[in-house]
Design a protein around this motif. Sequence first.
Motif, mmCIF file in Angstrom:
data_model
loop_
_atom_site.group_PDB
_atom_site.id
_atom_site.type_symbol
_atom_site.label_atom_id
_atom_site.label_comp_id
_atom_site.label_asym_id
_atom_site.label_seq_id
_atom_site.Cartn_x
_atom_site.Cartn_y
_atom_site.Cartn_z
ATOM 1 N N ALA A 148 1.638 -29.543 -37.784
ATOM 2 C CA ALA A 148 2.824 -30.353 -38.087
ATOM 3 C C ALA A 148 3.937 -30.074 -37.075
ATOM 4 O O ALA A 148 4.616 -30.990 -36.589
ATOM 5 N N GLN A 149 4.107 -28.796 -36.739
ATOM 6 C CA GLN A 149 5.132 -28.412 -35.779
ATOM 7 C C GLN A 149 4.793 -28.929 -34.377
ATOM 8 O O GLN A 149 5.676 -29.293 -33.604
ATOM 9 N N LEU A 150 3.483 -28.979 -34.080
ATOM 10 C CA LEU A 150 3.058 -29.519 -32.781
ATOM 11 C C LEU A 150 3.397 -31.009 -32.715
ATOM 12 O O LEU A 150 3.905 -31.507 -31.703
ATOM 13 N N LYS A 151 3.147 -31.699 -33.817
ATOM 14 C CA LYS A 151 3.449 -33.129 -33.900
ATOM 15 C C LYS A 151 4.937 -33.374 -33.628
ATOM 16 O O LYS A 151 5.315 -34.255 -32.851
ATOM 17 N N GLN A 152 5.757 -32.551 -34.257
ATOM 18 C CA GLN A 152 7.196 -32.671 -34.083
ATOM 19 C C GLN A 152 7.614 -32.431 -32.626
ATOM 20 O O GLN A 152 8.451 -33.147 -32.077
ATOM 21 N N ARG A 153 6.992 -31.409 -32.011
ATOM 22 C CA ARG A 153 7.318 -31.130 -30.608
ATOM 23 C C ARG A 153 6.936 -32.315 -29.720
ATOM 24 O O ARG A 153 7.669 -32.686 -28.807
ATOM 25 N N ILE A 154 5.774 -32.925 -30.021
ATOM 26 C CA ILE A 154 5.316 -34.057 -29.212
ATOM 27 C C ILE A 154 6.282 -35.226 -29.353
ATOM 28 O O ILE A 154 6.568 -35.947 -28.399
ATOM 29 N N GLN A 155 6.841 -35.388 -30.580
ATOM 30 C CA GLN A 155 7.807 -36.468 -30.793
ATOM 31 C C GLN A 155 9.147 -36.195 -30.121
ATOM 32 O O GLN A 155 9.774 -37.080 -29.575
ATOM 33 N N ASN A 156 9.568 -34.914 -30.144
ATOM 34 C CA ASN A 156 10.927 -34.594 -29.683
ATOM 35 C C ASN A 156 11.022 -34.207 -28.209
ATOM 36 O O ASN A 156 12.068 -34.370 -27.596
ATOM 37 N N GLU A 157 9.952 -33.635 -27.666
ATOM 38 C CA GLU A 157 10.013 -33.169 -26.289
ATOM 39 C C GLU A 157 9.301 -34.165 -25.372
ATOM 40 O O GLU A 157 8.578 -35.030 -25.835
ATOM 41 N N GLN A 158 9.537 -34.037 -24.091
ATOM 42 C CA GLN A 158 8.944 -34.983 -23.139
ATOM 43 C C GLN A 158 7.583 -34.484 -22.664
ATOM 44 O O GLN A 158 7.385 -34.217 -21.483
ATOM 45 N N ILE A 159 6.629 -34.370 -23.597
ATOM 46 C CA ILE A 159 5.302 -33.860 -23.237
ATOM 47 C C ILE A 159 4.479 -34.966 -22.577
ATOM 48 O O ILE A 159 4.298 -36.038 -23.167
ATOM 49 N N GLU A 160 3.997 -34.717 -21.372
ATOM 50 C CA GLU A 160 3.166 -35.712 -20.691
ATOM 51 C C GLU A 160 1.698 -35.341 -20.734
ATOM 52 O O GLU A 160 0.835 -36.203 -20.649
ATOM 53 N N GLU A 161 1.436 -34.032 -20.813
ATOM 54 C CA GLU A 161 0.032 -33.609 -20.876
ATOM 55 C C GLU A 161 -0.152 -32.523 -21.926
ATOM 56 O O GLU A 161 0.584 -31.532 -21.943
ATOM 57 N N LEU A 162 -1.136 -32.751 -22.787
ATOM 58 C CA LEU A 162 -1.504 -31.767 -23.790
ATOM 59 C C LEU A 162 -2.803 -31.132 -23.316
ATOM 60 O O LEU A 162 -3.814 -31.825 -23.171
ATOM 61 N N ILE A 163 -2.762 -29.814 -23.021
ATOM 62 C CA ILE A 163 -3.969 -29.137 -22.549
ATOM 63 C C ILE A 163 -4.554 -28.349 -23.709
ATOM 64 O O ILE A 163 -3.939 -27.403 -24.205
ATOM 65 N N LEU A 164 -5.744 -28.741 -24.168
ATOM 66 C CA LEU A 164 -6.361 -28.068 -25.308
ATOM 67 C C LEU A 164 -7.138 -26.860 -24.793
ATOM 68 O O LEU A 164 -8.149 -26.999 -24.115
ATOM 69 N N ALA A 165 -6.639 -25.677 -25.097
ATOM 70 C CA ALA A 165 -7.275 -24.436 -24.627
ATOM 71 C C ALA A 165 -7.779 -23.625 -25.809
ATOM 72 O O ALA A 165 -7.663 -22.406 -25.837
ATOM 73 N N THR A 166 -8.361 -24.328 -26.795
ATOM 74 C CA THR A 166 -8.981 -23.619 -27.917
ATOM 75 C C THR A 166 -10.250 -22.934 -27.421
ATOM 76 O O THR A 166 -10.743 -23.248 -26.345
#
Lengths: 198, 198
Positions: free
Chosen positions: A125-143
Amino acid sequence: MQIPASLERLVEEFSRFPGIGRKTAQRLAFRVLSYSPDEARNFAEAIVRVKEQIRPCSSCFVFTDNDPCNICSSNSRERTQLCVVEQANNILPIEKSGIFHGLYHVLNGSISPLDGIGPEQLTVAQLKQRIQNEQIEELILATNPTVQGEATALFLQHEFENQVTRITRLARGLPAGGDLDYVDDVTLSEAFSGRQPF
Amino acid sequence: MQIPASLERLVEEFSRFPGIGRKTAQRLAFRVLSYSPDEARNFAEAIVRVKEQIRPCSSCFVFTDNDPCNICSSNSRERTQLCVVEQANNILPIEKSGIFHGLYHVLNGSISPLDGIGPEQLTVAQLKQRIQNEQIEELILATNPTVQGEATALFLQHEFENQVTRITRLARGLPAGGDLDYVDDVTLSEAFSGRQPF
């Protein structure tokens, strides 16, 4: 012989750590016995201090003694790239390599229905919020390259594919310094299917 | 990223344990971070308690919360047999096996001239005194099957051969459940030279 009660209690404390069995726990507890009283006090104090002083960063959930953490508050980081990891300690090897200069987001685990861990138990949920509020252009999935890590990456990709321009994951293939003789089938097939022009 | 200072300090405390490298120490320290404040306090307290309550037995040097220890003060033990071990924790597997019902003597180490450890650094003088004062009929040398352990056993044999009727050492040979394919040369040659009629 019964192990004295206070020694047994310390053995049990050490046994609680992941990867520490009963025998290793005994070895560690016996080691503490050989400490000077000062050394034992210092060790005990370090444990209490760490709980007092270290908190998860309210933005990225990395453990820190400032909030927001040094990475989130730095102005030399690339703020358009967000690297998603399962655990806070996963960022240590990435930072050590110096290959990544963006921001992080710690999920605090991976999706594992059998253990009752779904997206609600993670910081999705917090990640979702960050994506909405910050200017994220690339999400790198490092699981992690495990079943749970893959499931988590797949979930995040579905969840955010319409909200972020670019979602990537770390490459799979032969580890540097590895030996083809000892490589497992899954890694080998990923190395083939991901082969690149030379 | 710098690891926060108090976290780094705990990592260093864990790194001091034998067999715990930097990475494992980090894993353990991160684990402590996920403890509740109560859990962390309990762990810290267990460390301090163990130093307060556990002392080496004044007779055999096993760690104990009574002095003399339960074994030395028991009247169901065979007091004519004395089993000499390097470290106090070495008696745990022996006691667990239930094979031995005599008394112990902990040397607190093994002879290792390169590390500056000679008989004076061990509890050899106290062992000598016990042999003089107690009715010891058999001295069982149960030092480790290492170079230092062997040297220590050899030294004790020379030192006490005229004072004790019988000095023995634990048998060498194939470990139960082992596999001949994986046995090392030294063990194999000891198994051959110590072979017994079937």
